[in-house]
Each structure stands twice: as structure tokens, then as C-alpha cells.
Design a protein around this motif. Structure first.
Motif, short mmCIF file in Angstrom:
data_model
loop_
_atom_site.label_atom_id
_atom_site.label_comp_id
_atom_site.label_asym_id
_atom_site.label_seq_id
_atom_site.Cartn_x
_atom_site.Cartn_y
_atom_site.Cartn_z
N ALA A 8 -27.58 -49.33 34.98
CA ALA A 8 -26.96 -49.57 36.29
C ALA A 8 -28.01 -49.85 37.38
O ALA A 8 -27.73 -50.57 38.34
CB ALA A 8 -26.09 -48.38 36.69
N VAL A 44 -26.02 -45.35 32.42
CA VAL A 44 -26.54 -44.93 33.73
C VAL A 44 -27.88 -45.60 34.01
O VAL A 44 -28.12 -46.08 35.13
CB VAL A 44 -26.66 -43.38 33.80
N LEU A 66 -21.05 -49.77 35.48
CA LEU A 66 -20.46 -48.43 35.33
C LEU A 66 -19.00 -48.46 35.73
O LEU A 66 -18.62 -49.16 36.67
CB LEU A 66 -21.20 -47.41 36.21
#
Length: 140
Positions: free
Chosen positions: A99, A96, A113
Motif C-alpha cells: 500500500a 499492508v 487495501l
């Protein structure tokens, strides 16, 4: 995510860049800029703490101790399983965080992702090294 170590190094480099850029902003009369600078520095620190949390594995010493104590193989196997679980559960945090840097030239397509890959649908070709189409409002 296969190569967690490479992603971690990429993230650490981006955080150093973010910190350097924020510190380069000179304090002035504009309080909004000063608040933004402070927020970026706090964000960098929070992300660094998350990276440390992901990297730590408090079960590694337990694993070494189990081997040193000469525990039966079945008990060492249990410790091995326990020692392997934390990274598995913590590494999605890295996916996460990375990203946010999808537009960086050193970002690798395999770090994308899964949700972003699904949003790209037919336009996304795994292994395609050409520039990607739009994902979540960012040009990647």
C-alpha cells in the motif's frame, strides 16, 4: 490478495529502488540527511525480512515427508491443511507493505487495501483503469 507472487516481485523491485536511492545519497555535513539515509536502509532491511517471513513455509518439508513416509490419506490431508495455513495468515502483511507504493505506475488497482476502497466509496469503480481519486491523502 490473489496474486501474492506478483505483489512480492513488485515489492522486491521497489525495495531495490529505495536502497539504491538511499545509497546514492552522499554523506555530508548534514546529520539529518545521514540519519534519514540510515533509516531508509534499515527500513528496506526490515521489509526484506518480513518478505522472507511471508515466503517461508516451514510446513512444506513436512508435507513432502508425509508423502514419502506413505502416511494414510487422512493424515496427509491434515498436513496439507496445516501447510496451507501460514501463507493465508501471513499474506496480509504484504497487502499492508504494498500500500505504501500505491502511487507507483506499476501498482495494480486490485492490490489496493480494502479499507482504501471503502474510503473511496462511490468514486471507486472496480476494474476502472483510469487514475484514481485521492486515498488516504495520496494521489493514486
Amino acid at each position: 490478495m490473489r496474486d501474492v507472487a506478483a505483489v512480492m516481485e513488485f515489492l522486491k523491485a521497489r525495495l531495490r529502488e529505495d536502497e539504491t536511492a538511499a545509497r546514492a545519497v552522499k554523506p555530508g555535513k548534514n546529520q539529518d540527511v545521514e540519519r534519514l539515509r540510515a533509516r531508509v536502509l534499515a527500513d528496506v532491511e526490515a521489509k526484506r525480512r518480513l518478505l522472507v517471513w511471508v515466503e517461508e513455509n516451514r510446513f512444506t518439508p513436512l508435507k513432502a515427508e508425509a508423502e514419502a513416509r506413505g502416511l494414510p490419506i487422512w493424515q496427509r490431508a491434515i498436513v496439507d491443511v496445516i501447510a496451507g495455513v501460514p501463507e493465508h495468515f501471513r499474506s496480509p502483511v504484504i497487502a499492508v507493505l504494498v500500500a505504501a507504493y500505491a502511487d507507483h505506475p506499476d501498482f495494480r488497482p486490485e492490490w489496493r487495501l480494502i479499507e482504501e476502497e471503502q474510503e473511496l466509496g462511490e468514486e471507486y469503480e472496480p476494474g476502472d483503469d483510469k487514475s484514481r481519486t485521492r486515498a488516504r491523502g495520496r494521489t493514486v
